[in-house]
Write a protein that holds these residues in place. Structure first.
Motif, PDB file in Angstrom:
ATOM      1  N   ASP A  18       0.795  -1.228   0.000  1.00  0.00           N
ATOM      2  CA  ASP A  18       0.000   0.000   0.000  1.00  0.00           C
ATOM      3  C   ASP A  18       0.829   1.280   0.000  1.00  0.00           C
ATOM      4  N   PHE A  19       2.055   1.198   0.518  1.00  0.00           N
ATOM      5  CA  PHE A  19       2.872   2.413   0.631  1.00  0.00           C
ATOM      6  C   PHE A  19       4.199   2.329  -0.132  1.00  0.00           C
ATOM      7  N   GLU A  20       4.452   1.185  -0.778  1.00  0.00           N
ATOM      8  CA  GLU A  20       5.704   0.990  -1.535  1.00  0.00           C
ATOM      9  C   GLU A  20       6.941   1.159  -0.645  1.00  0.00           C
ATOM     10  N   ILE A  21       6.803   0.764   0.626  1.00  0.00           N
ATOM     11  CA  ILE A  21       7.918   0.861   1.576  1.00  0.00           C
ATOM     12  C   ILE A  21       8.325  -0.541   2.008  1.00  0.00           C
ATOM     13  N   GLU A  22       9.625  -0.805   1.986  1.00  0.00           N
ATOM     14  CA  GLU A  22      10.122  -2.084   2.479  1.00  0.00           C
ATOM     15  C   GLU A  22      10.913  -1.880   3.764  1.00  0.00           C
ATOM     16  N   ILE A  23      10.501  -2.571   4.840  1.00  0.00           N
ATOM     17  CA  ILE A  23      11.301  -2.671   6.051  1.00  0.00           C
ATOM     18  C   ILE A  23      11.579  -4.156   6.264  1.00  0.00           C
ATOM     19  N   ALA A  24      12.418  -4.482   7.236  1.00  0.00           N
ATOM     20  CA  ALA A  24      12.864  -5.861   7.388  1.00  0.00           C
ATOM     21  C   ALA A  24      12.388  -6.478   8.691  1.00  0.00           C
ATOM     22  N   SER A  25      12.315  -7.817   8.689  1.00  0.00           N
ATOM     23  CA  SER A  25      12.179  -8.573   9.921  1.00  0.00           C
ATOM     24  C   SER A  25      13.602  -8.887  10.393  1.00  0.00           C
ATOM     25  N   SER A  26      13.794  -9.934  11.185  1.00  0.00           N
ATOM     26  CA  SER A  26      15.149 -10.310  11.569  1.00  0.00           C
ATOM     27  C   SER A  26      15.311 -11.809  11.421  1.00  0.00           C
ATOM     28  N   PHE A  27      16.355 -12.362  12.050  1.00  0.00           N
ATOM     29  CA  PHE A  27      16.720 -13.748  11.851  1.00  0.00           C
ATOM     30  C   PHE A  27      16.604 -14.534  13.148  1.00  0.00           C
ATOM     31  N   GLY A  28      16.614 -15.864  13.001  1.00  0.00           N
ATOM     32  CA  GLY A  28      16.734 -16.750  14.148  1.00  0.00           C
ATOM     33  C   GLY A  28      15.746 -16.445  15.253  1.00  0.00           C
ATOM     34  N   ILE A  35      12.130   9.330   6.269  1.00  0.00           N
ATOM     35  CA  ILE A  35      11.810   9.152   7.687  1.00  0.00           C
ATOM     36  C   ILE A  35      10.341   9.482   7.946  1.00  0.00           C
ATOM     37  N   LEU A  36       9.895  10.622   7.451  1.00  0.00           N
ATOM     38  CA  LEU A  36       8.502  11.032   7.662  1.00  0.00           C
ATOM     39  C   LEU A  36       7.534  10.079   6.966  1.00  0.00           C
ATOM     40  N   HIS A  37       7.925   9.605   5.791  1.00  0.00           N
ATOM     41  CA  HIS A  37       7.084   8.685   5.022  1.00  0.00           C
ATOM     42  C   HIS A  37       6.904   7.368   5.770  1.00  0.00           C
ATOM     43  N   VAL A  38       7.987   6.782   6.260  1.00  0.00           N
ATOM     44  CA  VAL A  38       7.892   5.482   6.919  1.00  0.00           C
ATOM     45  C   VAL A  38       7.133   5.593   8.247  1.00  0.00           C
ATOM     46  N   LEU A  39       7.300   6.697   8.969  1.00  0.00           N
ATOM     47  CA  LEU A  39       6.567   6.876  10.220  1.00  0.00           C
ATOM     48  C   LEU A  39       5.062   6.997   9.963  1.00  0.00           C
ATOM     49  N   ALA A  40       4.695   7.800   8.988  1.00  0.00           N
ATOM     50  CA  ALA A  40       3.274   7.977   8.678  1.00  0.00           C
ATOM     51  C   ALA A  40       2.652   6.669   8.203  1.00  0.00           C
ATOM     52  N   ALA A  41       3.383   5.939   7.357  1.00  0.00           N
ATOM     53  CA  ALA A  41       2.863   4.682   6.817  1.00  0.00           C
ATOM     54  C   ALA A  41       2.758   3.616   7.903  1.00  0.00           C
ATOM     55  N   THR A  66      -0.685   1.838   9.107  1.00  0.00           N
ATOM     56  CA  THR A  66      -0.792   0.383   9.016  1.00  0.00           C
ATOM     57  C   THR A  66      -1.173  -0.230  10.358  1.00  0.00           C
ATOM     58  N   LEU A  67      -0.530   0.235  11.429  1.00  0.00           N
ATOM     59  CA  LEU A  67      -0.830  -0.304  12.754  1.00  0.00           C
ATOM     60  C   LEU A  67      -2.261   0.009  13.178  1.00  0.00           C
ATOM     61  N   ILE A  68      -2.759   1.176  12.795  1.00  0.00           N
ATOM     62  CA  ILE A  68      -4.162   1.510  13.089  1.00  0.00           C
ATOM     63  C   ILE A  68      -5.090   0.518  12.383  1.00  0.00           C
ATOM     64  N   SER A  96       3.670  10.691  15.925  1.00  0.00           N
ATOM     65  CA  SER A  96       4.980  10.215  15.483  1.00  0.00           C
ATOM     66  C   SER A  96       5.644  11.183  14.502  1.00  0.00           C
ATOM     67  N   VAL A  97       4.897  11.599  13.489  1.00  0.00           N
ATOM     68  CA  VAL A  97       5.478  12.522  12.502  1.00  0.00           C
ATOM     69  C   VAL A  97       5.792  13.860  13.154  1.00  0.00           C
ATOM     70  N   GLN A  98       4.932  14.316  14.063  1.00  0.00           N
ATOM     71  CA  GLN A  98       5.185  15.588  14.739  1.00  0.00           C
ATOM     72  C   GLN A  98       6.457  15.515  15.591  1.00  0.00           C
ATOM     73  N   ALA A  99       6.661  14.386  16.256  1.00  0.00           N
ATOM     74  CA  ALA A  99       7.864  14.228  17.076  1.00  0.00           C
ATOM     75  C   ALA A  99       9.116  14.253  16.216  1.00  0.00           C
ATOM     76  N   ALA A 100       9.047  13.605  15.061  1.00  0.00           N
ATOM     77  CA  ALA A 100      10.196  13.616  14.150  1.00  0.00           C
ATOM     78  C   ALA A 100      10.450  15.019  13.620  1.00  0.00           C
ATOM     79  N   MET A 101       9.394  15.736  13.248  1.00  0.00           N
ATOM     80  CA  MET A 101       9.557  17.099  12.740  1.00  0.00           C
ATOM     81  C   MET A 101      10.124  18.022  13.808  1.00  0.00           C
TER      82      MET A 101
END
Length: 420
Positions: A342-352, A373-379, A383-385, A396-401
């Motif tokens: 939905d947002f064309e953003i890739e973040i990662a999980s981890s291993f093991g 930074i602002l894009h990933v926070l907003a997205a 998503t969590l909502i 979140s975005v306000q804190a970053a700004m």
């Protein structure tokens, strides 16, 4: 008529711990026409690359050049060129890539002793130093920046101890070089391996390395033994280097005025590395490190304001990777899929042991930008909502700004002071 269509890949905002978005200037450089690898115009590019790598590694070492291959090729080239069967090697492990160092050393016949810290922590240097005195290894091989846990190991005391004990210190700095201050000579690191696909914002395919005279002495001794064995047509010796492709003695001849015809160079990748390094030095190392720290602060402020928690020891947090605990009741992979779809953003999980329990957000190189930074926070908040997590909406975005505004105000104050 071919059934295959033109290559048309989606445009992603890549916020993983690697690979990251490639700087457009690097992509343009890769379209430069091919030259023969011994063309004087190309060997001049090689010489300039070595010079810029010395600046990147903050070293006076004679040898600083890339290995053709992914970051793992650089790690293997260094280790296989100095390990002989039976050598004692100490590997402190505080994440996935310590196990990789262990495996490579074992494959070349080393007797490996390991230390393990819980994932999310680093070692008290004294623990490693005490083990050095106990084991008396030839080599200590350690990860500087562990992307699987988002932690960074302090090296200063370890470097001092290794030098005093005449132990070689080999450092995997794949995830930190170009994004975190790493003074190779000052820290007394004997060999350091970097990567292109992380903070340098170059495609994966080269592994910049540097090593000092202590390493070179081993290479030249083994080269001499190798030549002697060839002359007498003797049986293989433990002192011979097993790998041909990763033989640093041959590779340094390739990168020296001797220009040994060792392999056919990855020409376009060399163009990419040269341009990537030029971008780094144009920005300035201190400015680059400060940019990565600023974007880390903004991201962390936004994550915490959202109501999420960081994973791991914040005192030793890796500035270019932020690990976030997945809230109870939230499916880690579902969130990552929605961010991508939905947002064309890739973040990662981890291993093991951390797979599905943390998200990892990389803020490396060209990907480390305010917009991202602002894009990933907003997205992530949106998503969590949608997934039913009770976030602190809009914070979140306000804190970053706020972090960016405070930084701008501080810069204005410093400009006024300097100007006065």
């Amino acid at each position: 008529m071919t059934k295959y269509k033109d290559l048309n890949v989606p445009h992603r905002t890549i916020m993983t711990p690697g690979p990251v978005e490639v700087d457009p200037r690097v992509l343009r450089a890769m379209a430069t026409p091919i030259l023969g690898q011994f063309d004087p115009a190309f060997t001049n590019i090689m010489n300039e690359t070595m010079e810029m790598l010395r600046s990147l590694f903050q070293t006076e070492n004679k040898w600083a050049y890339p290995i053709d291959g992914t970051s793992r090729s650089g790690i293997e080239a260094v280790l296989c060129s100095i390990i002989t069967p039976g050598d004692r090697v100490l590997v402190p492990i505080f994440g996935r890539f310590g196990y990789l160092l262990t495996e490579i050393c074992q494959r070349y016949g080393a007797e490996v002793t390991t230390l393990e810290a819980p994932w999310g922590e680093v070692f008290d240097p004294e623990v490693i130093i005490n083990k050095i005195h106990e084991v008396s290894p030839k080599i200590v091989a350690i990860v500087h920046a562990e992307t699987s846990t988002g932690c960074m190991q302090p090296l200063k005391e370890i470097g001092e101890a290794c030098r005093n004990a005449d132990v070689l210190l080999i450092v995997d700095a794949v995830a930190s070089i170009g994004g975190v201050d790493l003074k190779v000579d000052e820290l007394k690191l004997d060999a350091v391996i970097g990567g292109t696909q992380k903070c340098l914002s170059i495609p994966s395919g080269l592994a910049p390395i540097t090593y000092n005279h202590r390493i070179e002495e081993i290479l030249l001794k083994r080269k001499s033994i190798e030549l002697g064995l060839r002359s007498f047509q003797s049986e293989p010796s433990n002192d011979r280097i097993i790998s041909n492709y990763f033989d640093l003695a041959q590779l340094q001849d390739y990168w020296s005025p001797v220009r040994l015809n060792h392999h056919t160079e990855a020409t376009s990748m060399q163009y990419a590395l040269r341009e990537g390094l030029r971008i780094v030095l144009e920005e300035g190392l201190e400015n680059r490190f400060a940019r990565h720290k600023l974007n880390e602060r903004a991201l962390v402020a936004g994550i915490k304001a959202m109501g999420l928690h960081l994973f791991g020891d914040e005192k030793h947090k890796l500035p270019v990777v932020t690990c976030i605990e997945v809230p109870n009741g939230i499916d880690s992979d579902e969130v990552r899929s929605m961010l991508l779809e939905d947002f064309e953003i890739e973040i990662a999980s981890s291993f093991g042991p951390l797979h599905g329990k943390i998200w990892r957000i990389g803020t490396m190189g060209y990907s480390s930008r305010k917009k991202n930074i602002l894009h990933v926070l907003a997205a992530l908040e949106a998503t969590l909502i949608r997934k039913g997590f009770n976030v602190n909406k809009g914070e979140s975005v306000q804190a970053a700004m706020n972090v960016y505004d405070e930084n701008k105000q501080q810069q204005n104050i410093e400009t006024v002071v300097i100007g006065s």
